[in-house]
Design a protein around this motif. Structure first.
Motif, PDB file in Angstrom:
ATOM      1  N   ASN A  94       0.829  -1.206   0.000  1.00  0.00           N
ATOM      2  CA  ASN A  94       0.000   0.000   0.000  1.00  0.00           C
ATOM      3  C   ASN A  94       0.867   1.260   0.000  1.00  0.00           C
ATOM      4  OD1 ASN A  94      -2.482   1.568   0.233  1.00  0.00           O
ATOM      5  ND2 ASN A  94      -1.821   1.931   2.337  1.00  0.00           N
ATOM      6  N   GLN A  98       0.879   4.029  -2.976  1.00  0.00           N
ATOM      7  CA  GLN A  98       0.554   5.437  -2.739  1.00  0.00           C
ATOM      8  C   GLN A  98       1.701   6.356  -3.170  1.00  0.00           C
ATOM      9  OE1 GLN A  98      -1.432   6.872   0.715  1.00  0.00           O
ATOM     10  NE2 GLN A  98      -2.504   4.939   1.059  1.00  0.00           N
ATOM     11  N   LEU A 117      -5.765   9.264  -5.212  1.00  0.00           N
ATOM     12  CA  LEU A 117      -5.256   9.749  -3.925  1.00  0.00           C
ATOM     13  C   LEU A 117      -6.279  10.624  -3.210  1.00  0.00           C
ATOM     14  CD1 LEU A 117      -1.522  10.575  -4.709  1.00  0.00           C
ATOM     15  CD2 LEU A 117      -2.403   8.746  -3.244  1.00  0.00           C
ATOM     16  N   ASP A 120      -8.795   8.407  -1.526  1.00  0.00           N
ATOM     17  CA  ASP A 120      -8.273   7.430  -0.565  1.00  0.00           C
ATOM     18  C   ASP A 120      -8.418   7.982   0.848  1.00  0.00           C
ATOM     19  OD1 ASP A 120      -6.825   5.646   1.007  1.00  0.00           O
ATOM     20  OD2 ASP A 120      -5.239   5.410  -0.480  1.00  0.00           O
ATOM     21  N   CYS A 123      -4.994   8.010   2.894  1.00  0.00           N
ATOM     22  CA  CYS A 123      -3.847   8.522   2.151  1.00  0.00           C
ATOM     23  C   CYS A 123      -2.723   8.912   3.109  1.00  0.00           C
ATOM     24  CB  CYS A 123      -4.275   9.722   1.305  1.00  0.00           C
ATOM     25  SG  CYS A 123      -2.981  10.290   0.196  1.00  0.00           S
TER      26      CYS A 123
END
Length: 170
Positions: A94, A98, A117, A120, A123
């Protein structure tokens, strides 16, 4: 001819570059003593921020070029993410994903990575609305990802090193 640097050495060099930029940003902000920044100081802040953005993009590109040999052709970041998930390293997968998205935003601006993003809920970084971002004198966007936030660059460096070590140990 000297041997080329290892990825960990290049990561350290990039971290030093980013730290120098952060130190200059701190000095500029401290010199204003809470007052409005002069036009020159504002320009210097943008310049230092862009330098951090470029260092982040370059670092990820070096990571990709140095680790591509572990996979056949194709999207490296997605292949590394899949390998990490398969090995039970979901958190690292993850984090890498990201950072990959953040680098895409730094390189290309708004688009699919930017939208992913923004949407998310977990984030790792500060993602700004496109209308909140600044522009450099040549018109390129800066500020969609807050690279000056605490731990952005260190998180990128740690993630790259951990993914690199994972791939080297396979």
């Amino acid at each position: 001819m000297a041997d080329s640097q290892t990825l960990p050495e290049l990561v350290r060099t990039a971290q030093d570059t980013a730290k120098s930029c952060h130190d200059r940003i701190d000095a500029i902000l401290n010199s204003s003593n809470g007052a409005s920044l002069t036009e020159e100081h504002a320009h210097q802040l943008v310049s230092e921020t862009v330098a951090i953005e470029l260092a982040a993009v370059d670092l990820f590109a070096v990571f990709e070029s140095r680790t591509q040999r572990h996979f056949k052709r194709g999207p490296l970041a997605r292949k590394v993410k899949a390998a990490l998930i398969e090995a039970g390293q979901k958190d690292l997968a993850n984090q890498l994903h990201q950072h990959y998205l953040a680098i895409n935003v730094l390189k290309h601006g708004t688009g699919a990575s930017y939208r992913e993003l923004l949407n998310d809920k977990e984030c790792l970084f500060v993602v700004k609305q496109a209308t909140d971002s600044a522009a450099t004198p040549d018109g390129t966007s800066t500020g969609l990802i807050d690279v000056t936030a605490p731990r952005f660059f260190e998180g990128l460096a740690e993630t790259i090193l951990a993914a690199y070590q994972f791939l080297e140990a396979r």
